[in-house]
Design a protein around this motif. Structure first.
Motif, PDB file in Angstrom:
ATOM      1  N   ALA A  29       0.589  10.141  -9.591  1.00  0.00           N
ATOM      2  CA  ALA A  29      -0.784   9.806  -9.985  1.00  0.00           C
ATOM      3  C   ALA A  29      -0.888   9.892 -11.497  1.00  0.00           C
ATOM      4  N   PHE A  30      -1.614   8.947 -12.082  1.00  0.00           N
ATOM      5  CA  PHE A  30      -1.833   8.992 -13.527  1.00  0.00           C
ATOM      6  C   PHE A  30      -3.220   8.464 -13.856  1.00  0.00           C
ATOM      7  N   ARG A  31      -3.661   8.802 -15.048  1.00  0.00           N
ATOM      8  CA  ARG A  31      -4.942   8.320 -15.557  1.00  0.00           C
ATOM      9  C   ARG A  31      -4.699   7.663 -16.895  1.00  0.00           C
ATOM     10  N   TYR A  32      -5.330   6.511 -17.095  1.00  0.00           N
ATOM     11  CA  TYR A  32      -5.270   5.815 -18.377  1.00  0.00           C
ATOM     12  C   TYR A  32      -6.687   5.730 -18.911  1.00  0.00           C
ATOM     13  N   GLY A  33      -6.925   6.301 -20.080  1.00  0.00           N
ATOM     14  CA  GLY A  33      -8.286   6.398 -20.575  1.00  0.00           C
ATOM     15  C   GLY A  33      -9.073   7.357 -19.699  1.00  0.00           C
ATOM     16  N   ASN A  34     -10.359   7.121 -19.565  1.00  0.00           N
ATOM     17  CA  ASN A  34     -11.199   8.010 -18.771  1.00  0.00           C
ATOM     18  C   ASN A  34     -11.458   7.527 -17.355  1.00  0.00           C
ATOM     19  N   GLN A  35     -11.243   6.222 -17.096  1.00  0.00           N
ATOM     20  CA  GLN A  35     -11.732   5.664 -15.839  1.00  0.00           C
ATOM     21  C   GLN A  35     -10.713   4.873 -15.032  1.00  0.00           C
ATOM     22  N   ALA A  36      -9.482   4.749 -15.517  1.00  0.00           N
ATOM     23  CA  ALA A  36      -8.460   3.994 -14.787  1.00  0.00           C
ATOM     24  C   ALA A  36      -7.454   4.970 -14.184  1.00  0.00           C
ATOM     25  N   TYR A  37      -7.306   4.909 -12.861  1.00  0.00           N
ATOM     26  CA  TYR A  37      -6.408   5.803 -12.137  1.00  0.00           C
ATOM     27  C   TYR A  37      -5.407   4.994 -11.323  1.00  0.00           C
ATOM     28  N   GLY A  38      -4.192   5.505 -11.251  1.00  0.00           N
ATOM     29  CA  GLY A  38      -3.181   4.953 -10.368  1.00  0.00           C
ATOM     30  C   GLY A  38      -2.690   6.029  -9.423  1.00  0.00           C
ATOM     31  N   LEU A  39      -2.751   5.762  -8.122  1.00  0.00           N
ATOM     32  CA  LEU A  39      -2.300   6.694  -7.092  1.00  0.00           C
ATOM     33  C   LEU A  39      -1.174   6.033  -6.303  1.00  0.00           C
ATOM     34  N   GLN A  40      -0.022   6.682  -6.225  1.00  0.00           N
ATOM     35  CA  GLN A  40       1.079   6.112  -5.467  1.00  0.00           C
ATOM     36  C   GLN A  40       0.834   6.201  -3.962  1.00  0.00           C
ATOM     37  N   PHE A  41       0.007   7.139  -3.542  1.00  0.00           N
ATOM     38  CA  PHE A  41      -0.199   7.399  -2.116  1.00  0.00           C
ATOM     39  C   PHE A  41      -1.419   6.649  -1.581  1.00  0.00           C
ATOM     40  N   HIS A  42      -1.669   6.822  -0.274  1.00  0.00           N
ATOM     41  CA  HIS A  42      -2.710   6.057   0.436  1.00  0.00           C
ATOM     42  C   HIS A  42      -3.815   6.976   0.953  1.00  0.00           C
ATOM     43  N   PRO A  43      -4.818   7.306   0.145  1.00  0.00           N
ATOM     44  CA  PRO A  43      -5.917   8.143   0.649  1.00  0.00           C
ATOM     45  C   PRO A  43      -6.826   7.411   1.615  1.00  0.00           C
ATOM     46  N   GLU A  44      -6.700   6.091   1.691  1.00  0.00           N
ATOM     47  CA  GLU A  44      -7.587   5.304   2.563  1.00  0.00           C
ATOM     48  C   GLU A  44      -7.163   5.347   4.029  1.00  0.00           C
ATOM     49  N   ILE A  45      -5.987   5.918   4.318  1.00  0.00           N
ATOM     50  CA  ILE A  45      -5.396   5.789   5.642  1.00  0.00           C
ATOM     51  C   ILE A  45      -6.250   6.470   6.715  1.00  0.00           C
ATOM     52  N   THR A  46      -6.364   5.822   7.849  1.00  0.00           N
ATOM     53  CA  THR A  46      -7.067   6.351   9.015  1.00  0.00           C
ATOM     54  C   THR A  46      -6.089   6.413  10.187  1.00  0.00           C
ATOM     55  N   THR A  47      -6.503   7.060  11.264  1.00  0.00           N
ATOM     56  CA  THR A  47      -5.642   7.130  12.443  1.00  0.00           C
ATOM     57  C   THR A  47      -5.307   5.740  12.968  1.00  0.00           C
ATOM     58  N   THR A  48      -6.304   4.859  12.993  1.00  0.00           N
ATOM     59  CA  THR A  48      -6.073   3.483  13.445  1.00  0.00           C
ATOM     60  C   THR A  48      -5.052   2.790  12.559  1.00  0.00           C
ATOM     61  N   MET A  49      -5.141   2.999  11.253  1.00  0.00           N
ATOM     62  CA  MET A  49      -4.210   2.363  10.332  1.00  0.00           C
ATOM     63  C   MET A  49      -2.798   2.924  10.490  1.00  0.00           C
ATOM     64  N   VAL A  50      -2.672   4.244  10.694  1.00  0.00           N
ATOM     65  CA  VAL A  50      -1.346   4.831  10.926  1.00  0.00           C
ATOM     66  C   VAL A  50      -0.715   4.209  12.165  1.00  0.00           C
ATOM     67  N   ASN A  51      -1.485   4.085  13.237  1.00  0.00           N
ATOM     68  CA  ASN A  51      -0.982   3.458  14.461  1.00  0.00           C
ATOM     69  C   ASN A  51      -0.534   2.024  14.206  1.00  0.00           C
ATOM     70  N   HIS A  52      -1.344   1.274  13.473  1.00  0.00           N
ATOM     71  CA  HIS A  52      -1.038  -0.137  13.208  1.00  0.00           C
ATOM     72  C   HIS A  52       0.194  -0.269  12.317  1.00  0.00           C
ATOM     73  N   TRP A  53       0.239   0.481  11.214  1.00  0.00           N
ATOM     74  CA  TRP A  53       1.360   0.365  10.285  1.00  0.00           C
ATOM     75  C   TRP A  53       2.681   0.769  10.931  1.00  0.00           C
ATOM     76  N   THR A  54       2.668   1.851  11.703  1.00  0.00           N
ATOM     77  CA  THR A  54       3.923   2.320  12.298  1.00  0.00           C
ATOM     78  C   THR A  54       4.362   1.448  13.470  1.00  0.00           C
ATOM     79  N   THR A  55       3.447   0.652  14.003  1.00  0.00           N
ATOM     80  CA  THR A  55       3.809  -0.299  15.061  1.00  0.00           C
ATOM     81  C   THR A  55       4.317  -1.601  14.452  1.00  0.00           C
ATOM     82  N   GLU A  56       3.519  -2.177  13.565  1.00  0.00           N
ATOM     83  CA  GLU A  56       3.892  -3.447  12.944  1.00  0.00           C
ATOM     84  C   GLU A  56       5.083  -3.294  11.992  1.00  0.00           C
ATOM     85  N   GLY A  57       5.194  -2.135  11.362  1.00  0.00           N
ATOM     86  CA  GLY A  57       6.292  -1.907  10.417  1.00  0.00           C
ATOM     87  C   GLY A  57       7.329  -0.944  10.945  1.00  0.00           C
TER      88      GLY A  57
END
Length: 243
Positions: free
Chosen positions: A153-181
């Protein structure tokens, strides 16, 4: 988003809870990006199966150029996985695979740096799905590290952030990603599907508790966040509207 079937998951849900409307675009499906952010409060660029180095894809080349517009508008920017790698590339840093071919696919720990303790009060176990990582852009602050991919994770300036990980993930998404991928789960460093599901049950709630005040502070609605969740968050000034 980078696929027509994708959705903003938990990030989108929190933004809507904070009172923001979502203007969802998918350049990979031929949808245009805004020519100005005058009527938007910020930008979230999510992940996808393509590489930030795929400039032969018109929409990747377009996004790399467009990120400069987003930064110049001085509106909050959040890049998640590919979105973080695109931000790093737009800022002149390299994006590349792990030197030994390792991947992070599953739940892995990240540790805050001294500079990152205001963003990450402590270690987190977070969901990952990537084979490439970014180098730290010049002039940015490293906020969190990991053992396999050191820049998480990094910040550029005061308002730009880069996160390598997936905080948006939900149980439904985990099921879908691990099935399709499912074929990706055999790569070096990847975790098995059962582990994805069990670790999600263990660690998803903690990531959610971190995510809500983080997004509120990123968009400058800390007072509202404190009332909702009783936690102090960093204040970033931003106007309310679409995100």
């Amino acid at each position: 988003m980078h696929q027509p079937t994708s959705n903003p998951g938990r990030v989108g849900k929190v933004l809507q809870e904070l009172g923001f409307d979502l203007d969802i675009r998918c350049p990979a499906a031929g949808q245009s990006l805004p020519t100005t952010l005058e009527h938007h409060s910020g930008t979230v660029v999510f992940g996808g199966p393509m590489s930030a180095n795929d400039e032969h894809l018109d929409f990747i080349a377009q996004e790399l150029d467009w990120i400069a517009l987003a930064l110049a508008a001085e509106k909050p920017y959040l890049g998640i996985c590919l979105g973080a790698q695109l931000l790093a590339r737009a800022l002149g840093a390299s994006v590349m695979p792990h030197p030994t071919g390792q991947r992070e696919i599953g739940y892995y720990p990240i540790l805050p740096t001294p500079a990152g303790q205001e963003v990450f009060p402590g270690p987190l176990i977070v969901y990952q799905w990537h084979q490439e990582g970014f180098m730290l852009p010049q002039g940015s602050q490293l906020l969190a590290t990991g053992s396999t991919f050191p820049y998480q994770a990094f910040r550029y300036g005061n308002q730009a952030y880069g996160l390598q990980f997936h905080p948006e993930i939900t149980t439904t998404m985990v099921n879908h990603w691990t099935t399709e991928g499912a074929d990706h789960l055999a790569y070096p460093g990847a975790q098995g599907r059962a582990y994805h599901l069990s670790q999600h049950r263990l660690y998803s709630a903690a990531v959610g508790r971190w995510l809500k005040p983080f997004l509120a502070g990123w968009l400058g609605v800390s007072a509202q966040a404190e009332a909702l969740w009783g936690s102090a968050v960093p204040v970033i000034t931003a106007s309310k509207g679409a995100s």
